[in-house]
Design a protein around this motif. Structure first.
Motif, PDB file in Angstrom:
ATOM      1  N   VAL A  90      -8.184   3.084  -2.770  1.00 38.99           N
ATOM      2  CA  VAL A  90      -7.636   3.419  -1.456  1.00 38.99           C
ATOM      3  C   VAL A  90      -8.446   2.144  -0.673  1.00 38.99           C
ATOM      4  N   ALA A  91      -9.612   1.442  -1.080  1.00 38.62           N
ATOM      5  CA  ALA A  91     -10.097   0.516  -0.413  1.00 38.62           C
ATOM      6  C   ALA A  91      -9.174  -0.778  -0.426  1.00 38.62           C
ATOM      7  N   VAL A  92      -8.610  -1.097  -1.710  1.00 36.15           N
ATOM      8  CA  VAL A  92      -7.536  -2.253  -1.735  1.00 36.15           C
ATOM      9  C   VAL A  92      -6.216  -1.876  -0.934  1.00 36.15           C
ATOM     10  N   MET A  93      -5.770  -0.752  -0.945  1.00 34.04           N
ATOM     11  CA  MET A  93      -4.659  -0.510  -0.202  1.00 34.04           C
ATOM     12  C   MET A  93      -4.830  -0.720   1.211  1.00 34.04           C
ATOM     13  N   ARG A  94      -5.960  -0.229   1.843  1.00 36.63           N
ATOM     14  CA  ARG A  94      -6.267  -0.356   3.019  1.00 36.63           C
ATOM     15  C   ARG A  94      -6.397  -1.817   3.649  1.00 36.63           C
ATOM     16  N   SER A  95      -7.062  -2.585   2.875  1.00 36.15           N
ATOM     17  CA  SER A  95      -7.461  -3.689   3.175  1.00 36.15           C
ATOM     18  C   SER A  95      -6.272  -4.883   3.101  1.00 36.15           C
ATOM     19  N   TYR A  96      -5.578  -4.610   2.121  1.00 36.19           N
ATOM     20  CA  TYR A  96      -4.169  -5.102   2.018  1.00 36.19           C
ATOM     21  C   TYR A  96      -3.388  -4.968   3.353  1.00 36.19           C
TER      22      TYR A  96
ATOM     23  N   PRO B  18       0.020  -6.455   7.387  1.00 35.50           N
ATOM     24  CA  PRO B  18       0.771  -5.518   7.782  1.00 35.50           C
ATOM     25  C   PRO B  18       2.158  -5.697   7.567  1.00 35.50           C
ATOM     26  N   GLY B  19       2.657  -6.571   7.565  1.00 40.70           N
ATOM     27  CA  GLY B  19       4.377  -6.814   7.321  1.00 40.70           C
ATOM     28  C   GLY B  19       4.309  -6.584   5.860  1.00 40.70           C
ATOM     29  N   ARG B  20       3.652  -7.456   5.048  1.00 43.59           N
ATOM     30  CA  ARG B  20       3.879  -7.107   3.488  1.00 43.59           C
ATOM     31  C   ARG B  20       3.581  -5.619   3.227  1.00 43.59           C
ATOM     32  N   TRP B  21       2.418  -5.201   3.748  1.00 44.34           N
ATOM     33  CA  TRP B  21       2.321  -3.764   3.204  1.00 44.34           C
ATOM     34  C   TRP B  21       3.597  -2.578   3.459  1.00 44.34           C
ATOM     35  N   HIS B  22       4.148  -2.964   4.816  1.00 44.43           N
ATOM     36  CA  HIS B  22       5.313  -2.108   5.067  1.00 44.43           C
ATOM     37  C   HIS B  22       6.625  -2.470   3.988  1.00 44.43           C
ATOM     38  N   ALA B  23       6.521  -3.881   3.541  1.00 44.36           N
ATOM     39  CA  ALA B  23       7.538  -4.125   2.569  1.00 44.36           C
ATOM     40  C   ALA B  23       7.131  -3.362   1.195  1.00 44.36           C
ATOM     41  N   THR B  24       6.097  -2.982   0.992  1.00 40.87           N
ATOM     42  CA  THR B  24       5.911  -2.182  -0.241  1.00 40.87           C
ATOM     43  C   THR B  24       6.199  -0.871  -0.266  1.00 40.87           C
TER      44      THR B  24
END
Length: 199
Positions: free
Chosen positions: A87-93, A98-104
């Motif tokens: 969860v720490a990696v997911m949050r930090s990424y 933010p745009g790339r996170w949306h892309a996942t």
């Protein structure tokens, strides 16, 4: 604006990923990337099939980056320790990109997404195996963790926690604790026929 030499699908994907982080994944188009790299949109169609293809490439890039971060963070960890790292990696990424996170988080049709997405999924399933969850329950557990974490990230990014106490960091810690408790006390398998729940 002078055209830039040496454009490749990879360099254009990186430019699109940077654009996504700045203005949002949904705003990524061939026209916007062409403007960023200093060429006319028509010049990019020898490298890309269109905006959907471009966004798909950003999704693959993001999943690959996320998978690489998770591989490093999860090495040698299991149980609560692995969950905390996940969860720490997911949050930090998500905070870093933010745009790339949306892309996942979107449905991807490009074939290249298969291996990248499978790596992230396999790492998450590995955590569920560490909690002793049977195979038929692992996907449910992965979905629970993923949707909970993504929901928190989106709500905080939208400012939903700005005007209430306690501090979001306290809620984040409690959320992780609650996920750990849920995984350690996972319910017995339920019948596959979900229609009974709506009877």
């Amino acid at each position: 604006m002078a055209a830039r030499a040496g454009l490749t699908p990879e360099s254009l994907t990186l430019s699109a990923a940077q654009l996504a982080d700045e203005v949002g994944f949904e705003q990524v188009t061939v026209s916007e990337v062409a403007r960023r790299v200093g060429v006319k949109p028509a010049s990019l169609y020898s490298h890309l099939r269109g905006s959907d293809d471009l966004r798909g490439r950003v999704s693959v890039l993001a999943l690959t980056e996320l998978g690489d971060r998770l591989s490093i963070a999860l090495a040698g960890r299991s149980g609560r320790d692995a969950l905390d790292a996940l969860v720490a990696v997911m949050r930090s990424y998500a905070q870093d990109h933010p745009g790339r996170w949306h892309a996942t988080q979107v449905r991807i049709t490009t074939p290249a997404a298969g291996p990248a997405g499978a790596k992230v999924s396999a790492l998450m399933v590995g955590i569920m195996v560490g909690y002793g969850l049977p195979a038929q329950e692992q996907t449910h557990a992965v979905r629970l963790v993923g949707s909970t974490v993504n929901g928190f990230i989106r709500l905080q990014a939208n400012g939903s926690f700005d005007h209430s106490d306690p501090n979001p960091e306290t809620s984040w810690a409690r959320m992780t604790q609650a996920l750990d408790t849920a995984l350690r006390n996972w319910p017995a398998s339920a019948p596959d026929d979900a229609t009974t729940a709506h009877a």
